[in-house]
Scaffold this active site. Structure first.
Site, mmCIF file in Angstrom:
data_model
loop_
_atom_site.group_PDB
_atom_site.id
_atom_site.type_symbol
_atom_site.label_atom_id
_atom_site.label_comp_id
_atom_site.label_asym_id
_atom_site.label_seq_id
_atom_site.Cartn_x
_atom_site.Cartn_y
_atom_site.Cartn_z
ATOM 1 N N LYS A 111 0.897 -1.285 0.053
ATOM 2 C CA LYS A 111 0.318 -0.134 -0.097
ATOM 3 C C LYS A 111 0.903 1.314 0.041
ATOM 4 C CE LYS A 111 -3.649 -1.978 2.858
ATOM 5 N NZ LYS A 111 -4.234 -1.594 4.172
ATOM 6 N N ARG A 288 -11.197 -6.166 -5.314
ATOM 7 C CA ARG A 288 -11.885 -7.428 -4.992
ATOM 8 C C ARG A 288 -13.418 -6.796 -4.775
ATOM 9 N NH1 ARG A 288 -12.794 -6.693 0.302
ATOM 10 N NH2 ARG A 288 -11.133 -6.012 1.569
#
Lengths: 490, 165, 490, 165
Positions: A111, A288
């Site tokens: 991240k 997702r």
């Protein structure tokens, strides 16, 4: 199109995926542990396979897929949904993975690097820093001082809320780091955290993206996830009430550009913080399907799981950006088996009665039915209740009505807490942020008739206690033992 | 008529419930002495009371085993109950047996065998459902027997002591 | 806005009206007979009033409204929904009636006159004739000969299907007249029938109209109701698959013009027959909410009951024609307590388990819950299940999936029959008319594994019979009485 | 092992079911001699069997009291059952009592008291669940007693006749 889908997950998301597969004519195979034999994903699948492994174990899932002859695996939103290695072994075994490519996941896996890359390409992001050594308290404190308090401590991997922690000073920082590391280790098997400069107050908004393998990329609007409790989202809605029409247009354009920059595939969500001046800051990407995807489905009419499967099968998106039509407003609440009288501790057990609300503009996503177990080994989410309305006001009123109509007995749930949140003024007017505090809203205490009735109910339940189940006639009342008829009030 | 004190949301109500019968689905309950009309379902054996109307208003109710709380469609309410009868219960038959009005735990015993007692004199305390229920002598006389000890769990209607007039 | 609404109906339509009232903040009062104490309209209303009268008795309903202090009455789609006298007594009592004015009902009450009026104004209608004397067999036969066979025998009043009868020759005509008269008398208390020239094959299509008191009048698209059994609609859908885009545009324009001509008010449906050349013929107007209104709500997002209440309160429509946006396709099936193994006879009784389907794009309208009675004194409709999809194919697939997931035990239902209809080729491709015959579609008989499993289930149910409920262990198996261990296989 | 003939959709299957036990939720059933794997729920007292898996496929089932039909999520199937064991049942204990293997109606009686019978000789016909179940002599001997008449309804395990060796 695929012939048989293994659902590598449980709970309401397994049921959700099975629904679309059945509607598409794809056979489904579900995995279940013995205590989940009465869960709906077992009842609704074409094949139910006893499974003692972990949904986070790639080898066990792959073996199950091969054993049942599945040609595709849907991971839901679990751990495996973002594991590039798992995708590679699936691909090598000739089994399609419903989700993005392994390469994409590798690109956005870290991240901090993703934030740096996005920032370097001219997008506004939160300020973040990765301490030099994860467990070096000194360097962490230095990093925090460099960013400036308050800071948020986050896990480098995975996307779930529990890894996030706010620290307003060095002392709280140490605590936050300690617990974030422990959680990162427990959930992701790796110790790796980073720091973000906190934006306060802020709203948390996600933009739903769909991208196929033919270069088509669209957004399906935004979702607001600022109403949280213990860093878990409780009530979400779409569209986000914190955005002005201009702010929304700018955010969605920016999200599309970002999605192209990152090369997103399949279904993904780009997450942003919006500060009180309406500026938005990219925070992370969830590559997702998300827990709250039903909100987007209700306002757009698009079946996101169907699109996911189509994209993974190489089909183009079933609609273009210009064909996406937004309608009305949707509000979702997450119903957990948690005891409101015991600090919202999770309360696993066997449900007795499950009665679902009925009527227009409602959607229930759940794995439970009457007599079903809520296992203590998984998250306590038992159901998501989503209401749609022509306006936000109507959607909220409908959700309130439906929450009244939903009956789950046998285990305590957070429904009373959700009802209290819906009555909160800040929520009612749609002006809230991740910092908003919610007081407990007592249940219309001014209505004495209501409280009297509850008192009567309590008295009747007491009077009926210890009876053969169902009879309301305590024998101590029938026997006449404990009272003198002379003492009866008239 | 069972008489209870029910406390919720900071208010206390005295509720008097008539003897319940399986085939009577409408009856009158007194709340603070005022009658309210109640209807319940005719329940078959598998179901607990989960729905009632009070003065024509429907309530869908649920509770935990210990009656710590009652929930309705509107929310959850912690409740406290006191069985006002349990404190002064006397056998209607006029005999000297003192039975447990509810299952519970013997918290203390105030008398000994052979001790003379006056009608209404406290004999022992039965702890049940977070309440201390004082059981008193149903008549004046002598404690003929004590069948329980402190700390003992007793079933409902179990004879705890006998008073001989 | 109104303060308290009396719901002068039962069943799923009472629940439906209560939902919207609660979402609008209007208190609700429900009426119930003792055997309906566990029906959902009792549970969901703010006030539940024991009621021994008839829902068709104006005096009893008015008395109930006055006793509970209601300032409005919603009649659902029952008998009172089209009784102008009832509206007049309500108005005189200062209680609002949710529906059209008494004057409008008077104007359209006589179906033969309405047809003549519409025809005189240049609209195409079915040919109809009212026999000179209702019970004069001679004049009826003359009228039929004049129209030309086949003819349909209809009741002059009310709008329900059972009053309709097709006669292809004079002999069948006599029969049809006899039974139509009997039914007209039983249902409407009056003997009055008329004849319509039958259009065969034809599709039955309704156009939903909304009109407020400020001159605003809109349509909300069409619904198809041609899939019938014993003259009762079983599966309906919107939009009607029998209409071409041009045919639809023409029909909807014509419906708006007709609605203006008739001066329709509140919610109403204009019904048409479409012949095999695509020509449409006006047949009648239903000046009330219809059983199948959920279809329109799903494709437009408009809450028809909310609009009904707003209009009755003097508010303007909440949207203009240009703001009506149609999305996707909806299919509804009516679930009746009827025994498919006993000629679809109604099968009242106590329901044991009710488990509702969950997921996206579904709507359940019902009054039942586990343990609830299905009374024998009313129609056997227990639930309406409606599925929405982005396309007709998706909506039908979803309805099929949801029908599999719906569990109603304790009384036989027509669910297997509905499942068989959904599998019918004519329905699957959307080419059917009121004349289409449906054969019974056996349940995937080629799948031997499936039949074997059903055989196993039967054997286990047999083996578990007579046991204390729930135990699967027949004592005759445990006792070893009836078998010799020497004779065991192996 | 209970042995049944189940006919549905025009096909007949012979199903052999092992002795069922409340806490065994996975077992093998023979269909036409071939093993199939079955799982059922551990059921509490209030529930009938409404869900099972057969070779890993889940079936939600319902039936009427008389087992006239079975429904699954896919549709409704009229069924006919014959208990193949019921025709030749003999007491495992070896004694001469003939009990009703299922509740039913005595359709006919083929023997009289005092009459000598051979092992396996038909004694009476018990009609139950649309089937005629022929009950035969468990041993050779004499009919000592007949406890039933034609047209009588009998409970399961009720002694119908006794044979003396």
């Amino acid at each position: 199109m695929f012939k048989k889908m293994l659902i590598a997950n449980r709970g309401e998301i397994a049921v959700r995926v099975i629904q679309t597969c059945r509607e598409m004519g794809i056979a489904t195979a579900a995995l279940y542990a013995p205590q989940e034999a009465r869960s709906l994903h077992v009842a609704y699948a074409d094949e139910a396979i006893p499974f003692s492994g972990s949904f986070s174990d790639p080898a066990a899932i792959l073996a199950a897929a091969q054993a049942c002859g599945a040609d595709a695996i849907h991971p839901g939103y679990g751990f495996l949904a973002e594991e590039s290695d798992f995708i590679r072994v699936c691909t090598a075994a000739g089994i399609a993975f419903i989700g993005p490519s392994a390469d994409l996941l590798d690109r956005v896996h870290d991240k901090v690097e993703t934030l740096a890359f996005v920032r370097a390409n001219g997008f506004r992001t939160v300020e973040s820093l990765r301490p030099a050594f994860d467990e070096d308290a000194e360097s962490i404190a230095e990093s925090a001082a460099q960013l400036g308090y308050p800071v948020v401590v986050k896990s480098c991997y995975g996307g779930r809320g529990p890894g996030e922690r706010l620290a307003r000073d060095p002392e709280r920082l140490r605590e936050a780091v300690r617990s974030a590391l422990a959680e990162s280790r427990a959930v992701f098997g790796k110790e790796a955290i980073y720091l973000e400069k906190a934006i306060l107050p802020a709203n948390q908004v996600g933009v739903q993206i769909l991208a196929d393998r033919h270069g088509n990329l669209i957004h399906l609007g935004d979702r607001e996830g600022s109403l949280q409790h213990n860093n878990g989202k409780l009530i979400e809605e779409a569209p986000a009430p914190c955005l002005s029409p201009e702010g929304r247009a700018e955010l969605l354009d920016s999200a599309l550009a970002l999605a192209r920059l990152l090369g997103l595939e399949n279904a993904a969500t780009l997450e942003f913080l919006i500060d009180d001046a309406g500026r938005f800051y990219f925070t992370e990407v969830k590559a997702r399907i998300q827990t709250e995807h039903a909100l987007t489905e209700m306002i757009t009419g698009v079946d996101l799981v169907r699109e996911q499967i189509r994209i993974a099968a190489g089909d183009p998106l079933s609609l273009r950006q210009a064909e996406v039509r937004f309608r009305g407003h949707a509000v979702m609440c997450r119903i957990h088996a948690q005891d409101p009288l015991n600090r919202m501790r999770s309360s696993p057990g066997q449900l007795q009665e499950v009665r679902l609300p009925v009527g227009a503009g409602l959607r229930v996503d759940t794995y439970v039915q009457s007599g079903c177990n809520v296992p203590g080994t998984y998250a306590s989410l038992v159901a998501k209740l989503t209401a749609w309305g022509g306006s936000r006001e109507q959607a909220v009123a409908r959700l309130g009505r439906a929450l009244e109509d939903l009956t789950l007995t046998g285990v305590p749930t957070n429904i009373p807490f959700l009802q209290s949140l819906l009555r909160d003024e800040a929520f009612a007017v749609g002006r809230y942020s991740i910092e908003t505090g919610y007081r407990h809203h007592a249940d219309i205490p001014e209505d004495d008739a209501y409280l009297q009735a509850v008192a009567v109910a309590a008295a009747l339940l007491y009077a009926g206690r210890g009876q053969p189940a169902g009879a309301v006639v305590p024998d101590r009342l029938q026997s006449g033992w404990h009272r003198s008829s002379r003492r009866l009030p008239q | 008529m069972a008489k209870l004190s029910v406390t919720l949301e900071g208010r206390s109500y005295t509720v008097e419930v008539p003897p319940l019968q399986a085939d009577v689905t409408a009856f009158t309950v007194l709340v603070d002495g005022q009658p309210v009309q109640v209807t319940v379902d005719r329940l078959d054996g598998a179901q607990a009371l989960d729905f009632l109307t009070v003065d024509g208003r429907p309530y869908r109710i649920d509770s935990d085993r210990d009656l710590r709380w009652i929930s309705t469609q509107r929310g959850l309410h912690p409740v406290e109950l006191r069985d006002l009868e349990a404190i002064t219960t006397r056998p209607a038959t006029g005999d000297g047996r003192v039975k447990a009005p509810i299952p519970g735990l013997i918290a203390s015993i105030a008398v000994a065998v052979g001790q003379p007692v006056e009608v209404g004199q406290p004999l022992l305390i039965l702890e049940a459902m977070k309440m201390q229920n004082e059981l008193r002598a149903p008549l004046s006389g002598t404690v003929r027997s004590l069948h329980v000890e402190v700390g003992q769990v007793v079933a409902r209607a179990q004879v705890l002591a006998e008073i001989e007039a």
